[in-house]
Design a protein around this motif. Structure first.
Motif, PDB file in Angstrom:
ATOM      1  N   ASN A  42       0.811  -1.226   0.000  1.00  0.00           N
ATOM      2  CA  ASN A  42       0.000   0.000   0.000  1.00  0.00           C
ATOM      3  C   ASN A  42       0.841   1.271   0.000  1.00  0.00           C
ATOM      4  O   ASN A  42       0.385   2.319   0.454  1.00  0.00           O
ATOM      5  CB  ASN A  42      -0.936   0.001   1.214  1.00  0.00           C
ATOM      6  CG  ASN A  42      -2.025  -1.045   1.102  1.00  0.00           C
ATOM      7  OD1 ASN A  42      -2.422  -1.417  -0.005  1.00  0.00           O
ATOM      8  ND2 ASN A  42      -2.510  -1.537   2.220  1.00  0.00           N
ATOM      9  N   ALA A  43       2.054   1.183  -0.539  1.00  0.00           N
ATOM     10  CA  ALA A  43       2.965   2.332  -0.499  1.00  0.00           C
ATOM     11  C   ALA A  43       2.771   3.322  -1.646  1.00  0.00           C
ATOM     12  O   ALA A  43       3.599   4.202  -1.850  1.00  0.00           O
ATOM     13  CB  ALA A  43       4.409   1.846  -0.492  1.00  0.00           C
ATOM     14  N   GLY A  44       1.689   3.176  -2.396  1.00  0.00           N
ATOM     15  CA  GLY A  44       1.386   4.174  -3.418  1.00  0.00           C
ATOM     16  C   GLY A  44       1.784   3.795  -4.833  1.00  0.00           C
ATOM     17  O   GLY A  44       2.037   4.670  -5.668  1.00  0.00           O
ATOM     18  N   GLY A  45       1.832   2.505  -5.129  1.00  0.00           N
ATOM     19  CA  GLY A  45       2.179   2.071  -6.482  1.00  0.00           C
ATOM     20  C   GLY A  45       1.120   2.447  -7.508  1.00  0.00           C
ATOM     21  O   GLY A  45      -0.066   2.565  -7.185  1.00  0.00           O
ATOM     22  N   LYS A  46       1.544   2.639  -8.745  1.00  0.00           N
ATOM     23  CA  LYS A  46       0.621   3.036  -9.809  1.00  0.00           C
ATOM     24  C   LYS A  46      -0.195   1.859 -10.338  1.00  0.00           C
ATOM     25  O   LYS A  46      -1.110   2.038 -11.123  1.00  0.00           O
ATOM     26  CB  LYS A  46       1.402   3.708 -10.945  1.00  0.00           C
ATOM     27  CG  LYS A  46       2.047   5.033 -10.529  1.00  0.00           C
ATOM     28  CD  LYS A  46       2.751   5.720 -11.680  1.00  0.00           C
ATOM     29  CE  LYS A  46       4.088   5.103 -12.005  1.00  0.00           C
ATOM     30  NZ  LYS A  46       5.111   5.334 -10.958  1.00  0.00           N
ATOM     31  N   ARG A  47       0.200   0.630  -9.965  1.00  0.00           N
ATOM     32  CA  ARG A  47      -0.513  -0.600 -10.364  1.00  0.00           C
ATOM     33  C   ARG A  47      -0.502  -0.799 -11.877  1.00  0.00           C
ATOM     34  O   ARG A  47      -1.464  -1.330 -12.457  1.00  0.00           O
ATOM     35  CB  ARG A  47      -1.964  -0.602  -9.855  1.00  0.00           C
ATOM     36  CG  ARG A  47      -2.161  -0.271  -8.386  1.00  0.00           C
ATOM     37  CD  ARG A  47      -1.381  -1.157  -7.463  1.00  0.00           C
ATOM     38  NE  ARG A  47      -1.792  -0.986  -6.059  1.00  0.00           N
ATOM     39  CZ  ARG A  47      -1.045  -1.278  -5.013  1.00  0.00           C
ATOM     40  NH1 ARG A  47       0.185  -1.763  -5.196  1.00  0.00           N
ATOM     41  NH2 ARG A  47      -1.500  -1.098  -3.796  1.00  0.00           N
ATOM     42  N   ILE A  48       0.580  -0.406 -12.528  1.00  0.00           N
ATOM     43  CA  ILE A  48       0.676  -0.556 -13.976  1.00  0.00           C
ATOM     44  C   ILE A  48       0.543  -2.017 -14.387  1.00  0.00           C
ATOM     45  O   ILE A  48      -0.161  -2.347 -15.349  1.00  0.00           O
ATOM     46  CB  ILE A  48       2.002   0.033 -14.497  1.00  0.00           C
ATOM     47  CG1 ILE A  48       1.946   1.563 -14.422  1.00  0.00           C
ATOM     48  CG2 ILE A  48       2.289  -0.419 -15.932  1.00  0.00           C
ATOM     49  CD1 ILE A  48       3.248   2.248 -14.781  1.00  0.00           C
ATOM     50  N   ARG A  49       1.178  -2.919 -13.657  1.00  0.00           N
ATOM     51  CA  ARG A  49       1.183  -4.326 -14.044  1.00  0.00           C
ATOM     52  C   ARG A  49      -0.195  -4.969 -13.942  1.00  0.00           C
ATOM     53  O   ARG A  49      -0.646  -5.598 -14.911  1.00  0.00           O
ATOM     54  CB  ARG A  49       2.254  -5.072 -13.235  1.00  0.00           C
ATOM     55  CG  ARG A  49       3.659  -4.708 -13.694  1.00  0.00           C
ATOM     56  CD  ARG A  49       4.711  -4.873 -12.615  1.00  0.00           C
ATOM     57  NE  ARG A  49       5.987  -4.279 -13.041  1.00  0.00           N
ATOM     58  CZ  ARG A  49       6.266  -2.971 -12.938  1.00  0.00           C
ATOM     59  NH1 ARG A  49       5.377  -2.137 -12.416  1.00  0.00           N
ATOM     60  NH2 ARG A  49       7.424  -2.503 -13.366  1.00  0.00           N
ATOM     61  N   PRO A  50      -0.899  -4.866 -12.814  1.00  0.00           N
ATOM     62  CA  PRO A  50      -2.247  -5.445 -12.801  1.00  0.00           C
ATOM     63  C   PRO A  50      -3.191  -4.777 -13.795  1.00  0.00           C
ATOM     64  O   PRO A  50      -4.035  -5.449 -14.411  1.00  0.00           O
ATOM     65  CB  PRO A  50      -2.713  -5.243 -11.354  1.00  0.00           C
ATOM     66  CG  PRO A  50      -1.805  -4.245 -10.756  1.00  0.00           C
ATOM     67  CD  PRO A  50      -0.506  -4.375 -11.480  1.00  0.00           C
ATOM     68  N   ASP A  92      20.428  -0.331  -2.034  1.00  0.00           N
ATOM     69  CA  ASP A  92      20.619   0.494  -0.839  1.00  0.00           C
ATOM     70  C   ASP A  92      19.883   1.830  -0.932  1.00  0.00           C
ATOM     71  O   ASP A  92      20.480   2.906  -0.851  1.00  0.00           O
ATOM     72  CB  ASP A  92      22.123   0.721  -0.588  1.00  0.00           C
ATOM     73  CG  ASP A  92      22.392   1.269   0.811  1.00  0.00           C
ATOM     74  OD1 ASP A  92      21.494   1.198   1.661  1.00  0.00           O
ATOM     75  OD2 ASP A  92      23.516   1.772   1.038  1.00  0.00           O
ATOM     76  N   ASP A  93      18.555   1.758  -1.092  1.00  0.00           N
ATOM     77  CA  ASP A  93      17.725   2.963  -1.184  1.00  0.00           C
ATOM     78  C   ASP A  93      16.960   3.188   0.116  1.00  0.00           C
ATOM     79  O   ASP A  93      16.453   2.238   0.727  1.00  0.00           O
ATOM     80  CB  ASP A  93      16.724   2.839  -2.338  1.00  0.00           C
ATOM     81  CG  ASP A  93      17.358   3.138  -3.685  1.00  0.00           C
ATOM     82  OD1 ASP A  93      18.143   4.101  -3.766  1.00  0.00           O
ATOM     83  OD2 ASP A  93      17.065   2.411  -4.651  1.00  0.00           O
ATOM     84  N   ASP A  94      16.866   4.445   0.521  1.00  0.00           N
ATOM     85  CA  ASP A  94      16.152   4.813   1.742  1.00  0.00           C
ATOM     86  C   ASP A  94      14.707   5.209   1.495  1.00  0.00           C
ATOM     87  O   ASP A  94      13.897   5.238   2.435  1.00  0.00           O
ATOM     88  CB  ASP A  94      16.867   5.967   2.446  1.00  0.00           C
ATOM     89  CG  ASP A  94      18.193   5.544   3.061  1.00  0.00           C
ATOM     90  OD1 ASP A  94      18.346   4.339   3.340  1.00  0.00           O
ATOM     91  OD2 ASP A  94      19.071   6.408   3.244  1.00  0.00           O
ATOM     92  N   PHE A  95      14.379   5.528   0.236  1.00  0.00           N
ATOM     93  CA  PHE A  95      13.017   5.977  -0.071  1.00  0.00           C
ATOM     94  C   PHE A  95      12.481   5.265  -1.308  1.00  0.00           C
ATOM     95  O   PHE A  95      13.213   4.964  -2.251  1.00  0.00           O
ATOM     96  CB  PHE A  95      12.981   7.498  -0.306  1.00  0.00           C
ATOM     97  CG  PHE A  95      13.247   8.286   0.947  1.00  0.00           C
ATOM     98  CD1 PHE A  95      12.228   8.564   1.843  1.00  0.00           C
ATOM     99  CD2 PHE A  95      14.526   8.735   1.233  1.00  0.00           C
ATOM    100  CE1 PHE A  95      12.474   9.270   3.010  1.00  0.00           C
ATOM    101  CE2 PHE A  95      14.789   9.450   2.388  1.00  0.00           C
ATOM    102  CZ  PHE A  95      13.756   9.716   3.282  1.00  0.00           C
ATOM    103  N   ARG A  96      11.193   5.004  -1.277  1.00  0.00           N
ATOM    104  CA  ARG A  96      10.482   4.393  -2.390  1.00  0.00           C
ATOM    105  C   ARG A  96       9.098   5.031  -2.427  1.00  0.00           C
ATOM    106  O   ARG A  96       8.371   5.006  -1.450  1.00  0.00           O
ATOM    107  CB  ARG A  96      10.368   2.885  -2.185  1.00  0.00           C
ATOM    108  CG  ARG A  96       9.441   2.159  -3.127  1.00  0.00           C
ATOM    109  CD  ARG A  96       9.971   2.005  -4.523  1.00  0.00           C
ATOM    110  NE  ARG A  96      11.181   1.187  -4.584  1.00  0.00           N
ATOM    111  CZ  ARG A  96      11.805   0.891  -5.731  1.00  0.00           C
ATOM    112  NH1 ARG A  96      11.338   1.358  -6.881  1.00  0.00           N
ATOM    113  NH2 ARG A  96      12.909   0.155  -5.709  1.00  0.00           N
TER     114      ARG A  96
END
Length: 294
Positions: A42-50, A92-96
């Motif tokens: 639920n982190a705000g994905g655009k849901r392009i794949r589904p 090694d990313d701090d934000f997504r």
């Protein structure tokens, strides 16, 4: 965004979100693990794949009671891959998507387990298809396994890691991204076609569309990493340059990378001509992929 695509997304997103959250609702999941899984899903994905799975069925004039389950299975795989991709041992990313990455919120061990759990949940959900023949159900599972495993996304991630701090050829770079990014996008279109009962010859034409939007998607990502801001992109920009990764702009220059993006976009749209329709959701998705800001 084109109003037809915008309406399609608006109509289908609630069902996708509802199905995803129903898959994550189970009393037997330890609470911390469940919280971590829900956080990234639920982190705000655009849901392009589904949405691509559902758009393929729509363009083919077909329906399936299992379409939503298949669509959400690929989103669970995609989300698990992002959790693992963000880990300190990987990118090694701090934000997504403008939020702290999973391991920043829950620690590395929980993040690894959340990714593992989402991966297995995806395949578990595909064992419960009710409107699809056993043969087609197995076919879809096999396709998702190939797309997400050593022959696809995971293999692409390995090639990406091996390519850090050295200059890749354009052919080598495309191999990375055909696997790391393109394989799941290809699955979405192919799974929709299988659910629609499309014959193999026409599925091959759709796969050409998917192959080209996969590369277009990655070129756009590479360009945004240079031209966008952290606020717009929702993650740290310039990370490719700081980790000395080969990218389309670094190999071709920004203007030529843009030309290559336009070329893949055009080929993708031309690959849909066999459907004989003037306006297709898949074509509008190709436009969206090259025009997006994040």
């Amino acid at each position: 965004m084109h109003e037809v695509l915008e309406r399609f997304i608006k109509e289908n997103l609630p069902a996708i979100e509802g199905k995803l959250n129903s898959l994550l609702t189970c009393e037997n999941i330890p609470k911390t693990l469940q919280s971590s899984m829900v956080y990234s899903v639920n982190a705000g994905g655009k849901r392009i794949r589904p949405l691509l799975v559902l758009a393929t069925l729509e363009d083919l004039g077909a329906t399936s009671k299992d379409a939503l389950t298949v669509a959400c299975a690929v989103e669970l795989i995609h989300t698990y891959s992002l959790i693992h991709d963000d880990l300190p041992c990987m990118d090694d990313d701090d934000f997504r998507r403008g939020k702290p990455t999973n391991h920043r919120m829950y620690g590395e061990a929980v993040a690894v387990l959340a990714g593992d759990a989402l991966h297995t949940l995806a395949f578990n959900s595909l064992t419960k298809l009710t409107d699809t023949s056993a043969e087609d159900s197995l076919h879809i599972m096999q396709k998702l396994s190939d797309a997400s495993g050593a022959n696809g996304m995971v293999g692409g991630q390995m090639l990406d890691l091996e390519g850090e701090s050295k200059s890749l050829s354009l052919t080598e770079l495309e191999k990375v991204h055909v696997n790391k990014t393109g394989a799941l996008l290809l699955f979405c279109v192919e799974a929709g076609a299988i659910l629609a009962g499309l014959n193999q010859e026409k599925i091959t034409q759709l796969k050409n569309y998917a192959w080209n939007i996969g590369l277009a998607f990655q070129i756009k990502d590479d360009i945004l990493d240079i031209t966008s801001t952290t606020e717009e992109l929702g993650k740290t920009v310039g990370s490719d340059n700081s980790s000395h990764k080969s990218t389309y702009p670094s190999l071709l220059g920004l203007p030529t990378a843009g030309e290559r993006l336009a070329e893949y976009h055009q080929i993708a749209k031309e690959s849909l001509a066999f459907l004989g329709k003037e306006q297709l959701l898949l074509g509008l998705f190709a436009d969206y992929i090259v025009d997006r800001k994040s």
